[in-house]
Scaffold this motif. Structure first.
Motif, PDB file in Angstrom:
ATOM      1  N   LYS A 261       1.160  -1.345   0.053  1.00  0.00           N
ATOM      2  CA  LYS A 261       0.103  -0.212  -0.109  1.00  0.00           C
ATOM      3  C   LYS A 261       1.071   1.334   0.122  1.00  0.00           C
ATOM      4  O   LYS A 261       0.496   2.017  -0.760  1.00  0.00           O
ATOM      5  CB  LYS A 261      -1.009  -0.058   1.113  1.00  0.00           C
ATOM      6  N   THR A 262       1.448   0.919   0.825  1.00  0.00           N
ATOM      7  CA  THR A 262       2.541   2.148   0.780  1.00  0.00           C
ATOM      8  C   THR A 262       3.662   2.988  -0.222  1.00  0.00           C
ATOM      9  O   THR A 262       3.650   3.798  -0.696  1.00  0.00           O
ATOM     10  CB  THR A 262       3.897   2.890   2.389  1.00  0.00           C
ATOM     11  N   THR A 263       4.020   1.840  -0.452  1.00  0.00           N
ATOM     12  CA  THR A 263       4.692   1.371  -1.636  1.00  0.00           C
ATOM     13  C   THR A 263       4.279   2.586  -2.839  1.00  0.00           C
ATOM     14  O   THR A 263       4.898   2.967  -3.725  1.00  0.00           O
ATOM     15  CB  THR A 263       5.079  -0.204  -1.873  1.00  0.00           C
TER      16      THR A 263
END
Ligand SMILES: Nc1ncnc2c1ncn2[C@@H]1O[C@H](COP(=O)(O)OP(=O)(O)OP(=O)(O)O)[C@@H](O)[C@H]1O
Ligand SMILES: Nc1ncnc2c1ncn2[C@@H]1O[C@H](COP(=O)(O)OP(=O)(O)OP(=O)(O)O)[C@@H](O)[C@H]1O
Ligand SMILES: [Mg+2]
Ligand SMILES: [Mg+2]
Lengths: 457, 315
Positions: free
Chosen positions: A48-50
């Motif tokens: 997700k953050t990636t």
């Protein structure tokens, strides 16, 4: 660290979420037409953050990030995200505001955060992206104002192929089998899998994957254990001073492995010491007098060492299978009490007896509709339902919402179902039979009663 | 809001006559209904055998439509302490009955009252007899102080017979249109140990999990091992094979989710079915007793039960 080294540099390196890239690109490219915020939710290590970082980089946005380690109350949100959100692009810089780990932003510590966030989302001049692990931990109002994207757990195959890529480029020698096991054990968490690979060194052989999983180094405990069983000395206890395990966990390690080293009387004596250590731990825990831990630690290490000795060269040590955490938090004790009181009130019984209803309730919870109906009867709130059944509570809450939508049926009659005349008679007959039987029994019972209370209850 | 009651409540007998397997007791209680008067009562017996049910039904029959106003239920073990007796109970005892001569205070789990609290109760029982009768319910009458016992008529509720349990379970299964197999019914009777609440809960739990109620389903939901499984674990341990018996224990605790308490209880029950000498049985009971004690004192059930298996396997 391999996770950092192999942080995806572009969309194509984000594995297993390709279909979602399109959705996200479409949203940002037409930003302003649709919802102004995007909520990405999904399990840890699914990217997700990636995804957001890559997105900003690839499209040339500045990323303004607030994550759970930042204070996110009303003030903070307004100051950071609000400013960024309302200020139009200066000097041609485009901005994305990332509210990472947005679960529970409405919690106590972030007071007013949810409301402020809602305002910011509604009025923002820049795209906002939220990430969360659980859809349910983001308040409904915020969900309603976001476009939703769900990241699924990554498939083992996907993780495997990434591990393989990494292993090849790092020159790690590893069986496909081992890599696959690591991938499977990670339960869809790429970060965990890469970290596990990282922790295993340059050459992986079958069985290595068994050492990972609980994610801390366990070599030192194996060494200490082998000293424990190979020697016969109370001083062995010192070997355990540096081992970073709480005594209750250490006890489980020793408990798991002792029967592999000792037999017969030696084993029995050791099990006795282990049992006693457990009792000391409980006392320490109950009285919050943790200085009592030392007796437990001495007995389980030095004591067990003295109780026996093994001439085995090699003991196939393994981590404990049974892990039970001592005690529970104050909050969960409170919830537990409330649940029992609700049951007690409706079923005319004390907390102690109320507890015996829990297995039945849990069983009904396996079926969302039945679960919802019984939860309604006891008037459990969502937190209480979750407390009883962490796995199924969402389904049950959904079923309860469904029930609310259904037109209300007439409440059933309070008393025992109406029985037709005929049935009453046959029932009376059978009642009579039971009576007779119990008459015979009650004679015997009278004599036995005394004993029963002594031995059976 | 639509809801579903637990069957213990849905099928809780509303009239004295509907209470099963308690005949002599019911006859005595009905005579109080006829006279519209009663002494203080003490109901003693194990859980789930009809003590509360009988008290409520009695109140309903004596007071009719006014029963709710004239019947006060208090759980002593949850709010023990002398203050409950001094305040809550006394306040209710003082108020006038509605539409009758007296009210009933039902004190559930009264053996959990401290002896101070029980002593505080003596007076109240006497001073307000003109307007108020007590029904005390307890598991062990020996924990009720003598002066209170002497103020009460004592009713002993033993465990219910298998037939009484089966009768009620069959009836509920019929009303709920459940496919109850014969072995399922037997299993419910086995796990209930004469406790109707346990039996009914086992039935309802099973109905939540499967469509037809079989023996294995019942053992599964009521967190009981099949008796043979327990017996087998004991046999394996007694043969000296500690590691294998430990595996069985692990599966009972971890996979089937039984509690240590249940396992100990079943082990005790199975001891008498083992093919070993009586002397050996005595030894085993002794070891189980020690383990039960340690189970209460210790933190980890698995470790305590394991020690018991180690004991069994080292003859
Ligand atoms: N789909 C993926 N493809 C390639 N690598 C990934 C993927 N998902 C995660 N990773 C790796 O795992 C690391 C952590 O991923 P990321 O920070 O995106 O997880 P997350 O979904 O935000 O998890 P959390 O919910 O715990 O914050 C990344 O640095 C990357 O190395
Ligand atoms: N003799 C009985 N006949 C029919 N149903 C019974 C009988 N005894 C108990 N039950 C059922 O079991 C449930 C529990 O019974 P009850 O509340 O009377 O138990 P109790 O004896 O008061 O137990 P405790 O000591 O735990 O308070 C009741 O709701 C009722 O459905
Ligand atoms: Mg993240
Ligand atoms: Mg009761």
């Amino acid at each position: 660290m391999l996770v950092e080294k192999y942080f995806p540099k572009n969309f194509s390196e984000i594995k297993g979420q390709q279909a979602l890239v399109k959705d996200i690109l479409a949203w940002i490219n037409t930003w302003g037409n649709e919802k102004k915020a995007l909520l990405i939710y999904g399990p840890p290590g699914s990217g997700k953050t990636t995804m957001v970082k890559v997105l900003a980089k690839e499209l040339g946005y500045d990323l303004i990030e607030l994550n759970a380690s930042d204070k996110r109350d009303q003030n903070a949100l307004n100051r950071i995200a609000g400013n960024a959100a309302s200020s139009k692009t200066l000097f041609g810089y485009k901005k994305i505001i990332l509210l990472d780990e947005a679960d529970n932003i409405h919690g106590k510590e972030d007071f007013g955060g949810a409301k402020a966030l809602l305002e910011i989302i509604k009025n923002t001049q820049n795209p906002i992206i939220l990430t969360a692990n659980s859809y349910w931990e983001v308040s409904q109002a915020i969900r309603d104002n976001c476009k939703l994207v769900q990241f699924k757990r990554l498939q083992s195959r996907t993780i495997f192929s990434r591990l393989k890529e990494i292993a090849t480029s790092e020159g790690i020698e590893a069986d496909d089998d081992v890599l696959m096991k690591i991938a499977e054990q990670s339960s869809g968490d790429m970060r965990a899998a890469i970290n596990d690979l990282d922790s295993l060194g340059k050459k992986l052989v079958k069985g290595d994957e068994k050492v990972v999983g609980s994610r801390d180094t366990e070599t030192s405990i194996f060494e200490a254990l082998s000293k424990l069983y190979m020697s016969n000395s109370i001083d062995v206890r010192k070997e355990f001073f540096d081992i970073d395990k709480k005594p209750d966990e250490l006890l489980l390690w020793i408990d798991e492995n002792t029967p592999k080293a000792y037999k017969g009387k030696e084993l029995l004596n050791s099990m006795n010491l282990i049992s006693k250590s457990d009792i000391y731990l409980k006392r320490a825990f109950n009285t919050r007098n943790y200085s009592m831990w030392k007796y437990a630690s001495d007995l389980m290490t030095g004591g067990v060492s003295v109780a026996g000795i093994t001439d085995l060269r090699y003991i196939p040590f393994s981590p404990p299978k049974y892990f039970q955490v001592l005690g529970s938090s104050k909050k969960s004790r409170e919830t537990n009490k409330i649940i029992l009181d609700k049951i007690g009130k409706k079923c005319h019984c004390s907390r102690k007896v109320a507890r015996t209803y829990l297995p039945m309730i849990s069983a009904l919870f396996l079926n969302p509709r039945k679960g919802a109906l019984i939860a309604n009867f006891f008037e459990f709130d969502m937190e209480e339902v979750k407390f009883i059944d962490e796995k199924n509570y969402r389904k049950i809450e959904l079923a309860r919402e469904e029930l609310l939508k259904e037109p209300e049926k007439k409440e059933k009659i309070e008393t025992v179902p109406i029985i037709t005349e005929k049935k009453v008679e046959s029932r009376k007959e059978s009642l009579k039979k039971v009576e007779e039987l119990s008459k015979e029994e009650s004679k015997e019972e009278k004599q036995k009663n005394q004993q029963k209370t002594l031995f059976d209850f | 809001m639509e809801f579903e009651k637990p069957w213990t409540e849905k099928y809780r007998p509303q009239k004295l006559d509907d209470i099963v397997g308690r005949d002599p007791i019911i006859r005595r209680l009905k005579s109080y209904v006829d006279k519209k008067s009663m002494p203080h009562l003490l109901f003693a017996g194990p859980p789930g055998v009809g003590k509360t049910t009988a008290a409520i039904a009695l109140a309903k029959e004596i007071f009719g439509e006014y029963w709710k106003q004239n019947f006060q239920e208090t759980n002593a073990s949850d709010e023990r302490g002398i203050n409950v007796v001094r305040e809550k109970i006394k306040d209710f005892a003082r108020t006038k009955p509605i539409g009758g001569d007296f009210k009933i205070i039902f004190l559930d789990e009264s053996d959990a009252l401290t002896s101070d609290a029980q002593n505080a109760l003596r007076r109240t029982m006497e001073v307000y007899t003109s307007t108020c009768r007590f029904i005390l319910s307890c598991n062990y009458s020996s924990r009720i102080i003598d002066p209170i016992q002497s103020r009460c008529a004592i009713f002993r509720f033993g465990p219910l017979s298998n037939d009484a349990i089966k009768f009620m379970i069959k009836k509920i299964a019929h009303e709920e249109k459940i496919d109850l197999k014969t072995d399922g019914l037997e299993a419910i009777a086995y796990v209930s140990e004469g406790d109707m609440r346990k039996a009914i809960n086992a039935l309802q739990a099973s109905s939540g999990v499967g469509d037809s109620i079989t023996e294995s389903l019942v053992y599964q939901v009521s967190s009981r091992a099949k008796p043979e499984e327990i017996k087998n674990m004991m046999k394996v341990a007694l043969s000296g094979d500690f590691l294998s018996s430990r595996k069985i224990l692990q599966s009972l605790l971890l996979e089937q989710g039984l509690s240590g308490e249940d396992i100990i209880m079943q082990m005790h029950r199975e001891t008498f079915n083992l093919e070993v000498s009586d002397k050996e049985k005595v030894r085993i009971v002794d070891m189980i007793g020690e383990a039960d004690f340690r189970l209460v004192q210790g933190a980890n059930e698995f470790i305590q039960l394991e020690f018991l298996l180690a004991n069994l396997s080292t003859g």
